[in-house]
Scaffold this motif. Sequence first.
Motif, short mmCIF file in Angstrom:
data_model
loop_
_atom_site.label_atom_id
_atom_site.label_comp_id
_atom_site.label_asym_id
_atom_site.label_seq_id
_atom_site.Cartn_x
_atom_site.Cartn_y
_atom_site.Cartn_z
N ASN A 97 127.23 131.21 74.93
CA ASN A 97 126.10 130.28 75.08
C ASN A 97 126.65 128.86 74.96
O ASN A 97 126.69 128.29 73.88
N PRO A 98 127.10 128.27 76.10
CA PRO A 98 127.66 126.92 76.04
C PRO A 98 126.53 125.90 75.90
O PRO A 98 125.63 125.85 76.72
N VAL A 99 126.59 125.08 74.87
CA VAL A 99 125.51 124.15 74.54
C VAL A 99 125.85 122.74 75.00
O VAL A 99 126.97 122.26 74.78
N ASN A 100 124.89 122.10 75.60
CA ASN A 100 125.04 120.72 76.05
C ASN A 100 125.20 119.81 74.84
O ASN A 100 124.29 119.68 74.02
N ILE A 101 126.35 119.14 74.73
CA ILE A 101 126.64 118.32 73.56
C ILE A 101 125.81 117.03 73.53
O ILE A 101 125.79 116.32 72.51
N ARG A 102 125.11 116.73 74.62
CA ARG A 102 124.31 115.49 74.67
C ARG A 102 122.87 115.72 74.21
O ARG A 102 122.08 114.78 74.17
N LEU A 103 122.54 116.96 73.89
CA LEU A 103 121.19 117.24 73.42
C LEU A 103 121.01 116.76 71.98
O LEU A 103 121.98 116.62 71.24
N ASN A 104 119.75 116.55 71.59
CA ASN A 104 119.50 116.16 70.21
C ASN A 104 119.42 117.39 69.31
O ASN A 104 119.37 118.53 69.78
N ALA A 105 119.37 117.15 67.99
CA ALA A 105 119.43 118.25 67.02
C ALA A 105 118.23 119.19 67.14
O ALA A 105 118.38 120.41 67.01
N SER A 106 117.04 118.65 67.39
CA SER A 106 115.85 119.50 67.46
C SER A 106 115.91 120.44 68.67
O SER A 106 115.51 121.61 68.58
N THR A 107 116.43 119.94 69.80
CA THR A 107 116.56 120.79 70.99
C THR A 107 117.60 121.88 70.76
O THR A 107 117.40 123.05 71.12
N ILE A 121 130.72 128.00 67.55
CA ILE A 121 132.00 127.30 67.61
C ILE A 121 131.68 125.85 67.93
O ILE A 121 131.08 125.55 68.96
N VAL A 122 132.08 124.93 67.03
CA VAL A 122 131.69 123.53 67.21
C VAL A 122 132.89 122.62 67.07
O VAL A 122 133.71 122.77 66.15
N ASP A 123 133.02 121.69 67.98
CA ASP A 123 134.05 120.66 67.91
C ASP A 123 133.78 119.77 66.71
O ASP A 123 132.62 119.49 66.37
N GLN A 124 134.83 119.27 66.06
CA GLN A 124 134.66 118.50 64.83
C GLN A 124 133.78 117.27 65.02
O GLN A 124 133.02 116.88 64.12
N GLU A 125 133.84 116.66 66.20
CA GLU A 125 133.04 115.46 66.46
C GLU A 125 131.55 115.76 66.44
O GLU A 125 130.73 114.88 66.16
N PHE A 126 131.18 117.01 66.73
CA PHE A 126 129.78 117.38 66.84
C PHE A 126 129.31 118.28 65.70
O PHE A 126 128.26 118.90 65.79
N PHE A 127 130.12 118.32 64.63
CA PHE A 127 129.76 119.19 63.51
C PHE A 127 128.44 118.75 62.86
O PHE A 127 127.59 119.59 62.55
N THR A 128 128.27 117.47 62.64
CA THR A 128 127.02 117.01 62.00
C THR A 128 125.82 117.29 62.89
O THR A 128 124.72 117.56 62.38
N LEU A 129 126.01 117.23 64.20
CA LEU A 129 124.93 117.58 65.13
C LEU A 129 124.52 119.04 64.93
O LEU A 129 123.33 119.37 64.84
N ALA A 130 125.52 119.93 64.86
CA ALA A 130 125.25 121.35 64.63
C ALA A 130 124.61 121.55 63.26
O ALA A 130 123.65 122.33 63.11
N GLN A 131 125.13 120.84 62.27
CA GLN A 131 124.61 120.97 60.91
C GLN A 131 123.14 120.52 60.84
O GLN A 131 122.30 121.20 60.22
N ASN A 132 122.82 119.40 61.50
CA ASN A 132 121.44 118.92 61.51
C ASN A 132 120.51 119.90 62.23
O ASN A 132 119.35 120.08 61.85
N SER A 133 121.03 120.54 63.27
CA SER A 133 120.25 121.55 64.00
C SER A 133 119.93 122.73 63.10
O SER A 133 118.80 123.24 63.09
N LEU A 134 120.91 123.16 62.33
CA LEU A 134 120.70 124.29 61.42
C LEU A 134 119.72 123.94 60.29
O LEU A 134 118.95 124.79 59.84
N LYS A 135 119.76 122.68 59.86
CA LYS A 135 118.79 122.24 58.84
C LYS A 135 117.37 122.34 59.37
O LYS A 135 116.46 122.78 58.65
#
Length: 566
Positions: A97-107, A121-135
């Motif tokens: 499931n390749p995720v568009n890195i330009r999407l916001n956390a809610s999407t 699997i998340v690139d280090q630059e986008f870790f906080t984006l993934a973390q916010n999504s999980l929150k």
Amino acid sequence: MDIREIDDLPKNAANYAPLTPLWFLERAATVHPTRIAMVHGSRSYTWLQTYHRCRRLASALCKHSMGAGSIVAVIAPNIPATYEAHFGIPMTGAVINPVNIRLNASTIAFLLGHSQSSIVIVDQEFFTLAQNSLKIMKEKSQGHFNPPLLLVVADENCDPEALRYALGQGAIEYERFLESGDPDFAWKAPQDEWQSISLGYTSGTTASPKGVVLHHRGAYLMSLSNPLVWGMNEGVVYLWTLPMFHCNGGCFTWALAALCGTNICLRQVTAKGVYSAIVKHGVTHFCAAPVVLNTIVNAPSEDTILPLPHVVHVMTAGAAPPPALLLELSRKGFRVLHTYGLSETYGPSTICTRKPEWDSLLPETQARLNARQGVRSITLERLDVINTKTGEPVPADGKTVGEIVMRGNVVMKGYLKNAKANEEAFADGWFHSEDLGVKHQDGYIEIKDRSKDIIISGGENVSSVEVENSLYFHPAVLEASVVARADERWGESPCAFVTLKPEIDKSDEQRLAEDIIKFCKSRRPAYWVPKSVVFGPLPKTATGKIQKHVLRTKAKQLGPVKLSKL
């Protein structure tokens, strides 16, 4: 009706295997084990190393119970790990499931929840984006949240603090995860080529994104079709400007293994980066949407390296490229192949096949012909333009507008958990694109608009795409988008939103607007000419497409065009 065969010979293990692109990687590692497969900054991997890394990934995923029915999400730019995931994940039977890195956390929270991705699997630059999504997911779960396992990919080109933070939050470092896997892991091909290989989500600009499910058969066919229609040879050097998260990189992720080529990763797409890669790595091919090509064409001289050292082949899709853009690319030494497709059709499924007889035509005429969406690709069985009311094919007159429809093996399985959308998309045995176009005498189709983007002015249909094409020929215009604006006389009239080139004097916008309108009048019927011009940057989606729904809202806020003399 029973179908009679000349024999009663059955399928067996010797003469039948489900189609899958996964075998391309094994072959590349066998034929060219020492050839460079991947270049990213100072790192590079051979095809044998890439094969071993993908098998390690598959092995490690299996140790975490990934297999058939599992989904693994990837939130990363064009880096080796994203490429490896396109093989390593389906080697377990799971779905990428390749995720568009330009999407916001809610999407991203929505699609991770909708897909029920077990590992991210998340690139280090986008870790906080993934973390916010999980929150966000946790907050909405009402105490029933089971977080996915997080694997963080380190990148020497990024701030090391981001990696340290991710590891401190309990993420597993990607390379360490690979070390737990077996490089000789005995992966298994799918038992059925209809088995899902990928799940990708549509933009979802007006509603929740839809999950597009693709199968191994279609991925295999498109991976071979694209290089064939583009004339790619074994050993090509391909620059990753098209995101791998977008239609699996148009299936070029798997195609590059079939070609035993070299992948040049480009973490961030800039004109300077593209020109530098062409010279440094000998790039022969890359894909890019018109909005990206526009930045390459209009790049300042200090960011370009011209003339090009060799012909560079470009495939463009994602929006209709203006003929003016194609003309300028040709002048700079890029040879452009225009394609058209959707996430639902594995990427490029129609090709504007260039004919030798076009070479004798004026460059402007060639550009206009190349701006059409073309004919079906060799792995798409049917393509047509049909009347939206009767369902009958429209005449091949280049004028009668209908909906572009498709049928064949490179059409998606369907939308995940969305029966209503599937019923609409597959009505009457066609995949309905919702794009409006015409069919020319030579059988080539040409998009005129999305169904919701047609402007009806004084009872006449106006193609916003055609008006935009005219605007792009104006020497001051960098980007343009046209939408309907209420008009006291005509009901609706075209409203042009324009971004000017950096070097243009913007102090007298009134004069510029009048000049652009006058320019359009010299090229188009009066009712096609924009009655209003608005200057400024254009809003874009996460995939770089211009957000016309935002512009329509702005046009509505402007109020109606007052009664004119036109």
